[in-house]
Design a protein around this motif. Sequence first.
Motif, PDB file in Angstrom:
ATOM      1  N   VAL A 159     -13.174  -0.873  -5.497  1.00 43.87           N
ATOM      2  CA  VAL A 159     -12.540  -2.052  -4.916  1.00 43.87           C
ATOM      3  C   VAL A 159     -11.210  -2.268  -5.850  1.00 43.87           C
ATOM      4  O   VAL A 159     -11.307  -2.665  -6.865  1.00 43.87           O
ATOM      5  CB  VAL A 159     -13.351  -3.223  -5.246  1.00 43.87           C
ATOM      6  N   ALA A 160     -10.252  -1.692  -5.280  1.00 42.42           N
ATOM      7  CA  ALA A 160      -9.052  -1.971  -5.561  1.00 42.42           C
ATOM      8  C   ALA A 160      -7.825  -1.761  -4.373  1.00 42.42           C
ATOM      9  O   ALA A 160      -7.952  -0.766  -3.637  1.00 42.42           O
ATOM     10  CB  ALA A 160      -8.454  -0.888  -6.727  1.00 42.42           C
ATOM     11  N   GLU A 161      -6.678  -2.370  -4.366  1.00 46.61           N
ATOM     12  CA  GLU A 161      -5.756  -2.265  -3.290  1.00 46.61           C
ATOM     13  C   GLU A 161      -4.577  -1.459  -4.079  1.00 46.61           C
ATOM     14  O   GLU A 161      -4.317  -1.544  -5.286  1.00 46.61           O
ATOM     15  CB  GLU A 161      -5.345  -3.609  -3.060  1.00 46.61           C
ATOM     16  N   HIS A 162      -3.693  -0.740  -3.051  1.00 48.31           N
ATOM     17  CA  HIS A 162      -2.527  -0.233  -3.690  1.00 48.31           C
ATOM     18  C   HIS A 162      -2.688   0.784  -4.578  1.00 48.31           C
ATOM     19  O   HIS A 162      -2.054   1.043  -5.589  1.00 48.31           O
ATOM     20  CB  HIS A 162      -1.734  -1.400  -4.248  1.00 48.31           C
ATOM     21  N   ILE A 163      -4.069   1.671  -4.581  1.00 51.86           N
ATOM     22  CA  ILE A 163      -3.887   2.872  -5.430  1.00 51.86           C
ATOM     23  C   ILE A 163      -2.870   4.001  -4.905  1.00 51.86           C
ATOM     24  O   ILE A 163      -2.933   4.110  -3.604  1.00 51.86           O
ATOM     25  CB  ILE A 163      -5.474   3.406  -5.315  1.00 51.86           C
ATOM     26  N   PRO A 164      -2.323   4.498  -5.858  1.00 54.29           N
ATOM     27  CA  PRO A 164      -1.251   5.506  -5.341  1.00 54.29           C
ATOM     28  C   PRO A 164      -1.953   6.627  -4.545  1.00 54.29           C
ATOM     29  O   PRO A 164      -3.137   7.183  -4.932  1.00 54.29           O
ATOM     30  CB  PRO A 164      -0.718   5.983  -6.637  1.00 54.29           C
ATOM     31  N   ALA A 221      -5.396  -1.193  -9.630  1.00 56.06           N
ATOM     32  CA  ALA A 221      -5.052  -0.069  -9.116  1.00 56.06           C
ATOM     33  C   ALA A 221      -4.517   1.099  -9.967  1.00 56.06           C
ATOM     34  O   ALA A 221      -4.910   2.326  -9.755  1.00 56.06           O
ATOM     35  CB  ALA A 221      -4.036  -0.208  -7.965  1.00 56.06           C
ATOM     36  N   SER A 222      -3.914   0.653 -11.089  1.00 57.45           N
ATOM     37  CA  SER A 222      -3.287   1.678 -11.935  1.00 57.45           C
ATOM     38  C   SER A 222      -4.375   2.356 -12.817  1.00 57.45           C
ATOM     39  O   SER A 222      -4.178   3.497 -13.274  1.00 57.45           O
ATOM     40  CB  SER A 222      -2.349   1.143 -12.995  1.00 57.45           C
ATOM     41  N   GLN A 223      -5.449   1.670 -12.816  1.00 52.82           N
ATOM     42  CA  GLN A 223      -6.648   2.288 -13.487  1.00 52.82           C
ATOM     43  C   GLN A 223      -8.071   2.991 -12.680  1.00 52.82           C
ATOM     44  O   GLN A 223      -8.877   3.589 -13.062  1.00 52.82           O
ATOM     45  CB  GLN A 223      -7.362   1.159 -14.536  1.00 52.82           C
ATOM     46  N   ALA A 224      -7.829   2.683 -11.393  1.00 55.79           N
ATOM     47  CA  ALA A 224      -8.850   2.991 -10.466  1.00 55.79           C
ATOM     48  C   ALA A 224      -9.145   4.543 -10.465  1.00 55.79           C
ATOM     49  O   ALA A 224     -10.283   4.944 -10.582  1.00 55.79           O
ATOM     50  CB  ALA A 224      -8.553   2.736  -9.185  1.00 55.79           C
TER      51      ALA A 224
END
Length: 80
Positions: A56-61, A35-38
């Motif tokens: 596909v990533a969870e918890h993207i700010p 998520a930190s790199q998405a």
Amino acid sequence: MLRERENALPYVPQLKAIEAKEKLKPDATAVYVAASQAAGAIEEAIEAEIPLIVAVAEHIPTVDLMRVRHLSIGQFQSHN
């Protein structure tokens, strides 16, 4: 760098690799990162003018998603 694997789709570690983009002429890309790199990965895909981006990533700010959305809307409007 374009990596070819037997019986598999091409794997491109970085979308900014000009020779890979020119060889593949992609219609879509899939982004599988933390998520930190998405947001950064999606932004690179937008800048590379890939028409379909699946991330596909969870918890993207939320602030990152808003920035990416703004960038994608601007990219879409510049082509119309």
